[in-house]
Design a protein around this motif. Structure first.
Motif, PDB file in Angstrom:
ATOM      1  N   ARG A   1       0.837  -1.210   0.000  1.00  0.00           N
ATOM      2  CA  ARG A   1       0.000   0.000   0.000  1.00  0.00           C
ATOM      3  C   ARG A   1       0.867   1.253   0.000  1.00  0.00           C
ATOM      4  N   PHE A   2       1.933   1.217   0.782  1.00  0.00           N
ATOM      5  CA  PHE A   2       2.841   2.364   0.865  1.00  0.00           C
ATOM      6  C   PHE A   2       3.513   2.623  -0.489  1.00  0.00           C
ATOM      7  N   VAL A   3       4.017   1.553  -1.104  1.00  0.00           N
ATOM      8  CA  VAL A   3       4.710   1.689  -2.387  1.00  0.00           C
ATOM      9  C   VAL A   3       3.724   2.154  -3.464  1.00  0.00           C
ATOM     10  N   GLN A   4       2.500   1.666  -3.389  1.00  0.00           N
ATOM     11  CA  GLN A   4       1.501   2.095  -4.362  1.00  0.00           C
ATOM     12  C   GLN A   4       1.227   3.596  -4.219  1.00  0.00           C
ATOM     13  N   LYS A   5       1.203   4.053  -2.971  1.00  0.00           N
ATOM     14  CA  LYS A   5       0.907   5.459  -2.703  1.00  0.00           C
ATOM     15  C   LYS A   5       2.104   6.363  -2.994  1.00  0.00           C
ATOM     16  N   TYR A   6       3.297   5.935  -2.582  1.00  0.00           N
ATOM     17  CA  TYR A   6       4.475   6.815  -2.662  1.00  0.00           C
ATOM     18  C   TYR A   6       5.569   6.335  -3.612  1.00  0.00           C
ATOM     19  N   GLY A   7       5.339   5.271  -4.346  1.00  0.00           N
ATOM     20  CA  GLY A   7       6.366   4.713  -5.220  1.00  0.00           C
ATOM     21  C   GLY A   7       6.885   5.690  -6.249  1.00  0.00           C
ATOM     22  N   GLU A   8       5.984   6.482  -6.812  1.00  0.00           N
ATOM     23  CA  GLU A   8       6.403   7.458  -7.822  1.00  0.00           C
ATOM     24  C   GLU A   8       7.245   8.552  -7.180  1.00  0.00           C
ATOM     25  N   THR A   9       6.790   9.031  -6.019  1.00  0.00           N
ATOM     26  CA  THR A   9       7.528  10.073  -5.301  1.00  0.00           C
ATOM     27  C   THR A   9       8.922   9.583  -4.922  1.00  0.00           C
ATOM     28  N   LEU A  10       8.999   8.334  -4.506  1.00  0.00           N
ATOM     29  CA  LEU A  10      10.285   7.759  -4.098  1.00  0.00           C
ATOM     30  C   LEU A  10      11.100   7.267  -5.290  1.00  0.00           C
ATOM     31  N   ASN A  11      10.560   7.427  -6.482  1.00  0.00           N
ATOM     32  CA  ASN A  11      11.230   7.023  -7.706  1.00  0.00           C
ATOM     33  C   ASN A  11      11.572   5.522  -7.688  1.00  0.00           C
ATOM     34  N   LEU A  12      10.591   4.729  -7.210  1.00  0.00           N
ATOM     35  CA  LEU A  12      10.783   3.281  -7.174  1.00  0.00           C
ATOM     36  C   LEU A  12      10.360   2.678  -8.503  1.00  0.00           C
ATOM     37  N   ASP A  13      11.097   1.697  -8.925  1.00  0.00           N
ATOM     38  CA  ASP A  13      10.770   0.979 -10.155  1.00  0.00           C
ATOM     39  C   ASP A  13       9.435   0.247  -9.953  1.00  0.00           C
ATOM     40  N   ALA A  14       8.655   0.109 -11.007  1.00  0.00           N
ATOM     41  CA  ALA A  14       7.359  -0.578 -10.937  1.00  0.00           C
ATOM     42  C   ALA A  14       7.517  -2.035 -10.513  1.00  0.00           C
ATOM     43  N   SER A  15       8.702  -2.594 -10.728  1.00  0.00           N
ATOM     44  CA  SER A  15       8.933  -3.991 -10.353  1.00  0.00           C
ATOM     45  C   SER A  15       8.860  -4.201  -8.835  1.00  0.00           C
ATOM     46  N   VAL A  16       9.135  -3.135  -8.060  1.00  0.00           N
ATOM     47  CA  VAL A  16       9.064  -3.250  -6.594  1.00  0.00           C
ATOM     48  C   VAL A  16       7.634  -3.558  -6.182  1.00  0.00           C
ATOM     49  N   LEU A  17       6.689  -2.797  -6.683  1.00  0.00           N
ATOM     50  CA  LEU A  17       5.274  -3.038  -6.373  1.00  0.00           C
ATOM     51  C   LEU A  17       4.829  -4.379  -6.952  1.00  0.00           C
ATOM     52  N   ALA A  18       5.305  -4.709  -8.152  1.00  0.00           N
ATOM     53  CA  ALA A  18       4.945  -5.987  -8.769  1.00  0.00           C
ATOM     54  C   ALA A  18       5.432  -7.154  -7.915  1.00  0.00           C
ATOM     55  N   ASP A  19       6.667  -7.077  -7.423  1.00  0.00           N
ATOM     56  CA  ASP A  19       7.190  -8.143  -6.558  1.00  0.00           C
ATOM     57  C   ASP A  19       6.332  -8.303  -5.311  1.00  0.00           C
ATOM     58  N   LEU A  20       5.967  -7.184  -4.703  1.00  0.00           N
ATOM     59  CA  LEU A  20       5.142  -7.238  -3.494  1.00  0.00           C
ATOM     60  C   LEU A  20       3.760  -7.821  -3.796  1.00  0.00           C
ATOM     61  N   THR A  21       3.091  -7.312  -4.796  1.00  0.00           N
ATOM     62  CA  THR A  21       1.722  -7.762  -5.065  1.00  0.00           C
ATOM     63  C   THR A  21       1.688  -9.200  -5.566  1.00  0.00           C
ATOM     64  N   GLU A  22       2.648  -9.588  -6.411  1.00  0.00           N
ATOM     65  CA  GLU A  22       2.679 -10.967  -6.905  1.00  0.00           C
ATOM     66  C   GLU A  22       3.035 -11.946  -5.785  1.00  0.00           C
ATOM     67  N   GLY A  23       3.973 -11.565  -4.938  1.00  0.00           N
ATOM     68  CA  GLY A  23       4.327 -12.427  -3.806  1.00  0.00           C
ATOM     69  C   GLY A  23       3.157 -12.594  -2.853  1.00  0.00           C
ATOM     70  N   LEU A  24       2.461 -11.498  -2.567  1.00  0.00           N
ATOM     71  CA  LEU A  24       1.291 -11.575  -1.684  1.00  0.00           C
ATOM     72  C   LEU A  24       0.176 -12.404  -2.312  1.00  0.00           C
ATOM     73  N   ALA A  25      -0.016 -12.274  -3.622  1.00  0.00           N
ATOM     74  CA  ALA A  25      -1.040 -13.066  -4.308  1.00  0.00           C
ATOM     75  C   ALA A  25      -0.699 -14.554  -4.235  1.00  0.00           C
ATOM     76  N   GLU A  26       0.586 -14.871  -4.355  1.00  0.00           N
ATOM     77  CA  GLU A  26       1.016 -16.269  -4.267  1.00  0.00           C
ATOM     78  C   GLU A  26       0.752 -16.840  -2.873  1.00  0.00           C
ATOM     79  N   VAL A  27       1.074 -16.058  -1.855  1.00  0.00           N
ATOM     80  CA  VAL A  27       0.831 -16.496  -0.471  1.00  0.00           C
ATOM     81  C   VAL A  27      -0.671 -16.649  -0.234  1.00  0.00           C
ATOM     82  N   LYS A  28      -1.448 -15.688  -0.693  1.00  0.00           N
ATOM     83  CA  LYS A  28      -2.903 -15.711  -0.499  1.00  0.00           C
ATOM     84  C   LYS A  28      -3.523 -16.927  -1.182  1.00  0.00           C
ATOM     85  N   ARG A  29      -3.016 -17.253  -2.379  1.00  0.00           N
ATOM     86  CA  ARG A  29      -3.533 -18.401  -3.122  1.00  0.00           C
ATOM     87  C   ARG A  29      -3.309 -19.711  -2.364  1.00  0.00           C
TER      88      ARG A  29
END
Length: 151
Positions: free
Chosen positions: A46-74
């Motif tokens: 949630r934090f990276v989604q909100k501030y990722g652009e401001t922090l100049n984070l690569d989109a892969s950071v959010l992708a890693d988090l969301t995909e990893g969480l989806a895998e755990v949830k599954r």
């Protein structure tokens, strides 16, 4: 197509896959991947989604988090089902062991009863008598802590 093993069938029902065990190095690198980290990862996503652009984070950071969480949830429903199934099987095993213990008590009692008449039985059954000494039924005798008698 070869027939699936029971484990493969169960994995398909639980929507998980059968993978080979991790080697020591891989397990060591995942040492900190504990269940409590999932809540932190949720918050971080949630934090990276909100501030990722401001922090100049690569989109892969959010992708890693969301995909990893989806895998755990599954995997959560299968994990919960397996935990319940394991607990059930374990309790059934304990009940079976308890039935065995009753048989061991009875066999040990009979060995002792017949030890004078049949010394070879007592000698061969010594392993069982020695083992069962650890499982004496009834209350344990309390040792007197004062070192003296009544009085």
């Amino acid at each position: 197509m070869p027939e699936q093993t029971l484990i493969e069938q169960l994995a398909a029902v639980l929507n998980v896959e059968v993978v080979s065990p991790m080697d020591g190095n891989e397990a060591q690198s995942l040492h900190k991947a504990l269940p409590g980290y999932q809540a932190v990862a949720d918050d971080a996503a949630r934090f990276v989604q909100k501030y990722g652009e401001t922090l100049n984070l690569d989109a892969s950071v959010l992708a890693d988090l969301t995909e990893g969480l989806a895998e755990v949830k599954r995997m959560e429903p299968g994990e919960h089902a397996l935990e319940k199934l394991y607990r059930s099987v374990y309790h059934q095993r304990l009940r079976g062991t308890d039935r065995c213990m009753e048989g061991l008590y009875n066999a040990t009692r009979r060995i002792r009863n017949f030890s004078e008449a049949y010394p070879n039985i007592a000698e061969e059954g010594k392993f069982l008598i020695d083992f069962m000494k650890a499982f004496k039924p009834g209350r344990k005798k309390e040792k007197s802590g004062d070192g003296g008698g009544e009085g």
